[in-house]
Write a protein that holds these residues in place. Structure first.
Motif, PDB file in Angstrom:
ATOM      1  N   ALA A 289      76.486  37.288  61.939  1.00  0.00           N
ATOM      2  CA  ALA A 289      75.045  37.332  62.235  1.00  0.00           C
ATOM      3  C   ALA A 289      74.234  37.165  60.954  1.00  0.00           C
ATOM      4  O   ALA A 289      73.209  36.474  60.938  1.00  0.00           O
ATOM      5  N   LEU A 290      74.689  37.776  59.875  1.00  0.00           N
ATOM      6  CA  LEU A 290      74.009  37.626  58.590  1.00  0.00           C
ATOM      7  C   LEU A 290      74.171  36.206  58.061  1.00  0.00           C
ATOM      8  O   LEU A 290      73.205  35.587  57.594  1.00  0.00           O
ATOM      9  N   ARG A 291      75.375  35.681  58.160  1.00  0.00           N
ATOM     10  CA  ARG A 291      75.662  34.330  57.662  1.00  0.00           C
ATOM     11  C   ARG A 291      74.859  33.264  58.391  1.00  0.00           C
ATOM     12  O   ARG A 291      74.367  32.307  57.785  1.00  0.00           O
ATOM     13  N   ASP A 292      74.696  33.430  59.705  1.00  0.00           N
ATOM     14  CA  ASP A 292      74.086  32.390  60.533  1.00  0.00           C
ATOM     15  C   ASP A 292      72.592  32.568  60.738  1.00  0.00           C
ATOM     16  O   ASP A 292      71.955  31.735  61.393  1.00  0.00           O
ATOM     17  N   ALA A 293      72.001  33.621  60.206  1.00  0.00           N
ATOM     18  CA  ALA A 293      70.581  33.889  60.430  1.00  0.00           C
ATOM     19  C   ALA A 293      69.715  32.848  59.728  1.00  0.00           C
ATOM     20  O   ALA A 293      69.952  32.503  58.566  1.00  0.00           O
ATOM     21  N   ALA A 294      68.708  32.342  60.442  1.00  0.00           N
ATOM     22  CA  ALA A 294      67.762  31.403  59.835  1.00  0.00           C
ATOM     23  C   ALA A 294      66.987  32.080  58.718  1.00  0.00           C
ATOM     24  O   ALA A 294      66.691  31.475  57.679  1.00  0.00           O
ATOM     25  N   ASP A 295      66.644  33.344  58.929  1.00  0.00           N
ATOM     26  CA  ASP A 295      65.980  34.154  57.907  1.00  0.00           C
ATOM     27  C   ASP A 295      66.829  35.406  57.705  1.00  0.00           C
ATOM     28  O   ASP A 295      66.720  36.368  58.475  1.00  0.00           O
ATOM     29  N   PRO A 296      67.707  35.416  56.705  1.00  0.00           N
ATOM     30  CA  PRO A 296      68.621  36.546  56.547  1.00  0.00           C
ATOM     31  C   PRO A 296      67.959  37.826  56.061  1.00  0.00           C
ATOM     32  O   PRO A 296      68.574  38.896  56.124  1.00  0.00           O
ATOM     33  N   GLY A 297      66.717  37.758  55.591  1.00  0.00           N
ATOM     34  CA  GLY A 297      66.055  38.933  55.037  1.00  0.00           C
ATOM     35  C   GLY A 297      66.001  40.121  55.983  1.00  0.00           C
ATOM     36  O   GLY A 297      66.501  41.213  55.651  1.00  0.00           O
ATOM     37  N   PRO A 298      65.402  39.967  57.184  1.00  0.00           N
ATOM     38  CA  PRO A 298      65.345  41.093  58.119  1.00  0.00           C
ATOM     39  C   PRO A 298      66.721  41.567  58.575  1.00  0.00           C
ATOM     40  O   PRO A 298      66.939  42.770  58.765  1.00  0.00           O
ATOM     41  N   VAL A 299      67.656  40.628  58.761  1.00  0.00           N
ATOM     42  CA  VAL A 299      69.009  41.006  59.171  1.00  0.00           C
ATOM     43  C   VAL A 299      69.663  41.841  58.083  1.00  0.00           C
ATOM     44  O   VAL A 299      70.275  42.888  58.351  1.00  0.00           O
ATOM     45  N   ALA A 300      69.510  41.406  56.829  1.00  0.00           N
ATOM     46  CA  ALA A 300      70.100  42.142  55.712  1.00  0.00           C
ATOM     47  C   ALA A 300      69.480  43.522  55.574  1.00  0.00           C
ATOM     48  O   ALA A 300      70.180  44.503  55.292  1.00  0.00           O
ATOM     49  N   ALA A 301      68.161  43.624  55.769  1.00  0.00           N
ATOM     50  CA  ALA A 301      67.487  44.924  55.640  1.00  0.00           C
ATOM     51  C   ALA A 301      68.032  45.923  56.653  1.00  0.00           C
ATOM     52  O   ALA A 301      68.300  47.088  56.319  1.00  0.00           O
ATOM     53  N   ALA A 302      68.211  45.473  57.902  1.00  0.00           N
ATOM     54  CA  ALA A 302      68.745  46.365  58.939  1.00  0.00           C
ATOM     55  C   ALA A 302      70.202  46.724  58.647  1.00  0.00           C
ATOM     56  O   ALA A 302      70.609  47.890  58.815  1.00  0.00           O
ATOM     57  N   LEU A 303      70.990  45.741  58.220  1.00  0.00           N
ATOM     58  CA  LEU A 303      72.385  46.011  57.891  1.00  0.00           C
ATOM     59  C   LEU A 303      72.501  47.031  56.761  1.00  0.00           C
ATOM     60  O   LEU A 303      73.304  47.964  56.828  1.00  0.00           O
ATOM     61  N   VAL A 304      71.693  46.860  55.722  1.00  0.00           N
ATOM     62  CA  VAL A 304      71.769  47.749  54.565  1.00  0.00           C
ATOM     63  C   VAL A 304      71.427  49.178  54.948  1.00  0.00           C
ATOM     64  O   VAL A 304      72.116  50.122  54.548  1.00  0.00           O
ATOM     65  N   GLU A 305      70.375  49.369  55.728  1.00  0.00           N
ATOM     66  CA  GLU A 305      69.997  50.733  56.107  1.00  0.00           C
ATOM     67  C   GLU A 305      71.078  51.410  56.939  1.00  0.00           C
ATOM     68  O   GLU A 305      71.374  52.594  56.754  1.00  0.00           O
ATOM     69  N   GLU A 306      71.694  50.650  57.838  1.00  0.00           N
ATOM     70  CA  GLU A 306      72.747  51.247  58.649  1.00  0.00           C
ATOM     71  C   GLU A 306      74.011  51.475  57.835  1.00  0.00           C
ATOM     72  O   GLU A 306      74.722  52.474  58.030  1.00  0.00           O
ATOM     73  N   LEU A 307      74.300  50.589  56.885  1.00  0.00           N
ATOM     74  CA  LEU A 307      75.446  50.805  56.003  1.00  0.00           C
ATOM     75  C   LEU A 307      75.239  52.046  55.140  1.00  0.00           C
ATOM     76  O   LEU A 307      76.177  52.830  54.935  1.00  0.00           O
ATOM     77  N   LEU A 308      74.029  52.241  54.640  1.00  0.00           N
ATOM     78  CA  LEU A 308      73.741  53.431  53.843  1.00  0.00           C
ATOM     79  C   LEU A 308      73.987  54.696  54.664  1.00  0.00           C
ATOM     80  O   LEU A 308      74.602  55.651  54.185  1.00  0.00           O
ATOM     81  N   ARG A 309      73.509  54.699  55.903  1.00  0.00           N
ATOM     82  CA  ARG A 309      73.715  55.868  56.773  1.00  0.00           C
ATOM     83  C   ARG A 309      75.181  56.029  57.121  1.00  0.00           C
ATOM     84  O   ARG A 309      75.747  57.124  57.014  1.00  0.00           O
ATOM     85  N   HIS A 310      75.792  54.946  57.553  1.00  0.00           N
ATOM     86  CA  HIS A 310      77.155  55.001  58.075  1.00  0.00           C
ATOM     87  C   HIS A 310      78.161  55.382  56.990  1.00  0.00           C
ATOM     88  O   HIS A 310      79.093  56.163  57.239  1.00  0.00           O
ATOM     89  N   LEU A 311      77.981  54.861  55.785  1.00  0.00           N
ATOM     90  CA  LEU A 311      78.941  55.101  54.715  1.00  0.00           C
ATOM     91  C   LEU A 311      78.613  56.340  53.893  1.00  0.00           C
ATOM     92  O   LEU A 311      79.516  57.085  53.507  1.00  0.00           O
ATOM     93  N   SER A 312      77.340  56.541  53.578  1.00  0.00           N
ATOM     94  CA  SER A 312      76.935  57.710  52.766  1.00  0.00           C
ATOM     95  C   SER A 312      77.959  57.965  51.665  1.00  0.00           C
ATOM     96  O   SER A 312      78.617  59.005  51.622  1.00  0.00           O
ATOM     97  N   VAL A 313      78.096  57.008  50.748  1.00  0.00           N
ATOM     98  CA  VAL A 313      79.196  57.072  49.778  1.00  0.00           C
ATOM     99  C   VAL A 313      79.091  58.295  48.867  1.00  0.00           C
ATOM    100  O   VAL A 313      80.115  58.820  48.409  1.00  0.00           O
ATOM    101  N   VAL A 314      77.868  58.747  48.568  1.00  0.00           N
ATOM    102  CA  VAL A 314      77.716  60.013  47.848  1.00  0.00           C
ATOM    103  C   VAL A 314      77.934  61.119  48.868  1.00  0.00           C
ATOM    104  O   VAL A 314      77.083  61.367  49.728  1.00  0.00           O
ATOM    105  N   GLN A 315      79.066  61.768  48.812  1.00  0.00           N
ATOM    106  CA  GLN A 315      79.497  62.636  49.899  1.00  0.00           C
ATOM    107  C   GLN A 315      78.697  63.936  49.987  1.00  0.00           C
ATOM    108  O   GLN A 315      78.402  64.412  51.077  1.00  0.00           O
ATOM    109  N   THR A 316      78.374  64.508  48.820  1.00  0.00           N
ATOM    110  CA  THR A 316      77.638  65.770  48.818  1.00  0.00           C
ATOM    111  C   THR A 316      76.471  65.693  47.852  1.00  0.00           C
ATOM    112  O   THR A 316      76.520  64.978  46.842  1.00  0.00           O
TER     113      THR A 316
END
Length: 431
Positions: A289-316
């Motif tokens: 979806a990111l690769r094929d998006a005509a405008d990847p900006g909004p797709v990337a913004a949504a992906l990044v926010e969900e990745l930040l939540r989902h991964l939360s790499v700083v554990q504590t």
């Protein structure tokens, strides 16, 4: 050897001798002796919290950790985490509290903002915050895209004859390293030292002596950088603070701020790039979806926010210390107790919405994620991290549209016990 180096090395040797005579609750032997339940906030199952963490949060979002000799509370619920992270009247971040509780040398202050309370925290953050406004970040944004493009080329150059390359070594780590060098205004050829200082302090299996040794070496190195900047301020963050506030901040405070930017901005971003790419390639519909998006900006913004939540790499979050008896949820935390907030558990709280363990960029949680913390100690470099991630993922998908994992995800080796979660290697096939 400089006078600063000699003094620093002497302090490190003295500190390590003390550790030999006085066991810290954070040294390797003590960690190994702790009950498994006490290590729960630092464990993961791949990119996910352990099932035991989900069960504990649902049953008791504020619970005692079984650590002998100290009273430590684990906060895993989202609402309860926001309360603790925002309440500076009831909870302190001062390093002296951790030193007293963990048997550390109180004089060995790591520096930075995370272990300081107001008014010192307020004064130092005021000096640092202007360097992270979007206006300032927009100035280096073109350079960030250049760094990403350069490393995408080097990915191909580093690949073997079959097109396989380690994504961690050749992209996820170099990109934030170069960005932090650019931000601080230090030579790129010194990036190796940056990477070593950042990674070693977050590996809890190495014990507190290893982490504090890395901090000491980092401070020694940064002292030399700052001495050069004092003499001739550059265009980066350090030069800017020295020009604008040189008389308001001493070298030790400036070293602490620089060290916080280095470690906070390097290791967490590297882990986000590596683990984020793993998530996207493991479930390719999002990558496509990111690769094929005509405008990847909004797709990337949504992906990044969900990745930040989902991964939360700083554990504590940085540990808090109760100034007085305080109610959190339905639990009374006693004066002097330590409070550890699990950011990854809080971000997966079922009270935020349906199926919070799933990766879903279309979701709208009932409350913003806590991947960068919350309150006055929220990560000052949050917007820089977003700029990096929003640049890296779309450019990666455009440059390598057929990118895929080159190994079974089940065979990947993740950090076993760490403050910042990560994967040691991520083999990918470029074509």
């Amino acid at each position: 050897m400089s006078l600063r180096s000699a003094l620093t090395n002497r302090l490190v040797r003295r500190y390590l001798r003390r550790l030999q005579n006085k066991r810290s609750i954070l040294d390797p032997a003590s960690l190994a002796a702790l009950p498994e339940a006490a290590l729960l906030p630092l464990r993961r199952d791949g990119v996910d919290p352990l099932p035991a963490m989900d069960e504990l949060r649902g049953r008791a979002p504020v619970s005692r950790l079984p650590i002998p000799g100290v009273r430590v509370w684990l906060v895993s619920g989202h609402e309860e985490a926001r309360q603790v992270l925002s309440d500076v009247k009831s909870f302190s971040n001062e390093f002296t509290n951790l030193a007293a509780a963990a048997g550390l040398d109180a004089d060995h202050q790591p520096g930075g903002l995370g272990f300081r309370d107001p008014p010192d925290h307020t004064r130092l953050r005021r000096l640092l915050t202007p360097e992270f406004t979007m206006r300032r970040l927009n100035r280096i944004q073109p350079r960030i895209h250049e760094i990403v493009a350069e490393q995408l080329t080097r990915l191909s150059e580093a690949a073997d004859t079959t097109g396989v390359v380690d994504f961690v070594e050749h992209f996820a780590t170099p990109v934030p390293t170069f960005v932090i060098c650019e931000l601080l205004g230090v030579p790129y050829e010194e990036r190796g030292a940056f990477q070593e200082f950042s990674a070693s302090r977050f590996d809890v299996l190495g014990g507190i002596s290893g982490s504090f040794g890395a901090i000491s070496h980092s401070h020694d190195y940064l002292g030399g950088v700052i001495a050069r900047q004092r003499d001739k301020p550059g265009e980066g963050l350090l030069g800017g603070i020295i020009r604008d506030h040189g008389d308001e901040i001493d070298d030790e405070e400036l070293i602490g701020l620089a060290d916080g930017v280095l470690t906070g901005g390097l290791e967490s971003s590297a882990s986000m790039l590596a683990l984020g790419t793993l998530v996207l390639l493991r479930d390719r519909e999002h990558f496509e979806a990111l690769r094929d998006a005509a405008d990847p900006g909004p797709v990337a913004a949504a992906l990044v926010e969900e990745l930040l939540r989902h991964l939360s790499v700083v554990q504590t979050a940085f540990p808090r210390f109760a100034r007085a008896d305080t109610e959190v949820g339905d639990v009374t935390i006693g004066k002097g107790d330590i409070v550890v907030v699990s950011l990854n558990a809080a971000n997966r709280d079922a009270r935020l919405g349906p199926d919070m363990n799933a990766f879903d960029p279309s979701r709208t949680p009932s409350s913003p994620h806590l991947a960068f913390g919350y309150g006055i100690h929220r990560c000052v470099g949050a917007e820089l991290a977003r700029v990096e991630l929003r640049a890296a993922f779309p450019d990666l998908a455009a440059r390598y549209p057929n990118l895929r994992l080159a190994t079974d995800p089940e065979k990947l080796e993740f950090r076993k016990l760490s403050i910042v979660h990560g994967v040691t290697e991520l083999p990918v096939q470029l074509n």
